[in-house]
Motif scaffolding. Structure first.
Motif, short mmCIF file in Angstrom:
data_model
loop_
_atom_site.label_atom_id
_atom_site.label_comp_id
_atom_site.label_asym_id
_atom_site.label_seq_id
_atom_site.Cartn_x
_atom_site.Cartn_y
_atom_site.Cartn_z
N LEU A 114 -48.72 43.44 -32.56
CA LEU A 114 -48.51 44.71 -31.63
C LEU A 114 -47.68 45.67 -32.01
O LEU A 114 -48.43 46.93 -32.25
CB LEU A 114 -48.07 43.94 -30.07
N TYR A 129 -43.22 42.64 -28.11
CA TYR A 129 -42.99 43.22 -26.98
C TYR A 129 -41.43 43.12 -26.36
O TYR A 129 -40.67 43.83 -26.10
CB TYR A 129 -44.12 43.10 -25.77
N CYS A 185 -42.43 37.04 -28.81
CA CYS A 185 -43.47 37.98 -28.74
C CYS A 185 -42.81 39.51 -29.05
O CYS A 185 -41.68 39.78 -28.46
CB CYS A 185 -43.84 38.33 -27.20
N VAL A 190 -44.61 33.96 -21.00
CA VAL A 190 -43.45 34.72 -21.83
C VAL A 190 -42.91 35.86 -20.61
O VAL A 190 -41.95 36.11 -20.52
CB VAL A 190 -43.98 35.54 -22.93
N PHE A 191 -43.68 36.38 -19.85
CA PHE A 191 -43.24 37.06 -18.58
C PHE A 191 -42.02 36.54 -18.10
O PHE A 191 -41.22 37.13 -17.82
CB PHE A 191 -44.41 37.20 -17.65
N CYS A 208 -48.92 37.52 -29.41
CA CYS A 208 -49.57 37.12 -28.14
C CYS A 208 -50.13 35.70 -28.12
O CYS A 208 -51.47 36.03 -28.35
CB CYS A 208 -50.12 38.46 -27.40
N CYS A 238 -49.22 34.61 -18.17
CA CYS A 238 -48.46 34.60 -19.53
C CYS A 238 -46.80 33.99 -19.32
O CYS A 238 -46.12 34.49 -18.67
CB CYS A 238 -48.55 36.10 -20.29
N SER A 246 -50.73 34.48 -25.24
CA SER A 246 -51.72 34.51 -24.02
C SER A 246 -53.11 35.02 -24.53
O SER A 246 -54.08 34.41 -23.87
CB SER A 246 -51.08 35.65 -23.15
S1 SF4 Z 1 -49.30 38.67 -22.78
FE1 SF4 Z 1 -48.77 38.63 -24.80
S2 SF4 Z 1 -48.01 40.47 -25.35
FE2 SF4 Z 1 -47.90 40.23 -23.12
S3 SF4 Z 1 -45.75 39.42 -22.82
FE3 SF4 Z 1 -47.23 37.71 -22.92
S4 SF4 Z 1 -47.21 37.00 -24.99
FE4 SF4 Z 1 -46.21 39.24 -24.84
#
Ligand code: SF4
Length: 424
Positions: free
Chosen positions: A393, A89, A87, A124-125, A364, A122, A366
């Motif tokens: 993004l 971000y 990701c 990834v968090f 993303c 998510c 998510s």
């Molecule tokens: S919701 Fe999407 S943009 Fe936000 S951290 Fe998770 S993968 Fe990355």
């Protein structure tokens, strides 16, 4: 290129953010402790009730994207070993840190004293904060928010979140701040949050008007800023929404459209609902494509990532911890695909949209997972055409204005065809 035009409320929002980033840059000299956390499921009132300052890495990433700083940071993170698929971000955030942690406004950002991982859907968090924990060598606390897989938050789920707030999150905040939990203070902040939330809903629902006085996607990202970030629970936040709604009321009275960077949108030929986050590196170009094709966005899901207030939720000062739990569970990122589809169908109907557009972002999962299924289901249910565009993004390598323009043009032609079939 001309100077982008802005509504006074956008300038006010920018000013509020600048003040906030200034406050962050002085945090260490002012002896303020800092908590990093995420936008969806943020516990801003609780954090602030301990006089701690919240920092949102996603906001830093998107602000860096808008200022075209993110590409360098992403390259730095990739050099450091993060793959192209991570990701952006995360990579923007880690790259910024590797390059000295200078925030988007050019002022240094303080290191976290605590990482508060509010996990709302998510995965990834979790990985993101695992990395930050190792790099900053600081404590972390996790709030596990159960996913709404069956489309609703049950009392047992709420109890589970409240128990974690009481037994893990609050003790961690007490430890880092050196202050005891003050429920009276928290209640007072939640009362202010609910007032500001009324203001945000009023603003977003103004898009039911024709012409719409707002753009609920591109303009919407400005409108959600104060509530989704550091200002919920403050007087400044309430003032911002009062100001915004005065501005919108004047537009409604004058039958005026939103101000876009290219000027006031005088003709609205297409009313669209949009799913997915915007592209930030080419935000103005992206918006201009819609403006030039006379397409206004009347509702969007991205403006619900930090809370779904237009479906009735308000922070409730009479149930301080329960309301925080309900808030976390109700964020858009924590909703199942059927619930997301229902929400979009609701917007298409209530905002009398001509169709819906999915902006799929490479970064993303998510948001992007299941979007094609959502599209097919919505077309079946509403009979309205769906469109699909793609970019990213904050990684400008994945934004192609020409591709998006082509797809948008073809999509709007589909709407024209539907119109002529209906009127034949
Ligand atoms: S919701 Fe999407 S943009 Fe936000 S951290 Fe998770 S993968 Fe990355």
């Amino acid at each position: 290129m001309t100077t982008p035009q802005k509504d006074p409320s956008m300038a006010l929002q920018k000013e509020m953010l600048a003040t906030y980033f200034d406050e962050l840059s002085r945090a260490k000299e002012d002896n303020r402790k800092v908590v990093y956390t995420f936008v969806p499921g943020n516990l801003t009132e609780l954090v602030r009730s301990f006089d701690l300052l919240p920092v949102y890495p996603e906001i830093n990433a998107l602000q860096n994207g808008m200022r075209r700083l993110s590409d360098d940071y992403i390259a730095e993170a990739e050099r450091f070993g993060h793959s192209e698929d991570v990701c952006t971000y995360v990579k923007s955030d880690i790259g910024m840190m590797l390059k000295g942690n200078i925030g988007p406004t050019g002022r240094p950002l303080p290191k976290p004293d605590l990482l508060l991982l509010s996990y709302t859907g998510c995965f990834v968090f979790m990985k993101w904060f695992e990395n930050l924990k190792a790099m900053y060598d600081c404590p972390a606390v996790m709030l596990h928010v159960p996913y709404q897989s069956e489309g609703e938050a049950t009392p047992a789920m709420r109890d589970y979140v409240v128990k974690q707030l009481r037994e893990e999150v609050i003790p961690a905040l007490e430890k880092v701040s050196g202050k005891a939990y003050d429920e009276t203070r928290l209640r007072a902040m939640l009362t202010k949050s609910a007032k500001a939330e009324d203001g945000l809903v009023k603003a977003l629902e103004s898009a039911k008007q024709k012409p719409s006085p707002i753009d609920a996607y591109f303009g919407g990202v400005y409108y959600v800023g104060p509530i989704f970030t550091a200002f919920r629970g403050t007087d400044d936040c309430i003032r911002y929404y009062d100001h915004l709604n005065d501005e919108i009321d004047r537009k409604i009275a004058a039958k005026e459209g939103p101000v876009t960077p290219e000027g006031i949108m005088t003709e609205q030929r297409y009313r669209l609902v949009v799913e997915g986050p915007p592209n930030w590196t080419h935000f103005r170009d992206f918006w201009k494509l819609f403006h030039d094709m006379k397409a206004v966005v009347v509702a969007s899901t991205y403006t619900k990532v930090g809370g779904l207030y237009d479906r009735g939720f308000r922070h409730d000062p009479n149930r301080p911890l329960e309301t925080l739990a309900d808030y976390c569970m109700g964020c858009y990122t924590n909703l199942s695909l059927p619930a997301r589809t229902d929400l979009l169908a609701h917007y298409i109907d209530k905002y009398d949209a001509d169709g819906f557009l999915i902006h799929s972002v490479k970064s993303c999962n998510s948001f992007s997972a299941g979007q094609l299924l959502i599209m097919r289901e919505l077309e079946k249910r509403t009979g309205k055409p769906g469109g699909f565009i793609e970019s990213d993004l904050v990684d400008s390598r994945y934004f192609s204005a020409a591709n998006i323009k082509n797809r948008l043009e073809s999509y709007l032609q589909m709407i024209e065809q539907t119109r002529s079939t209906r009127s034949a």
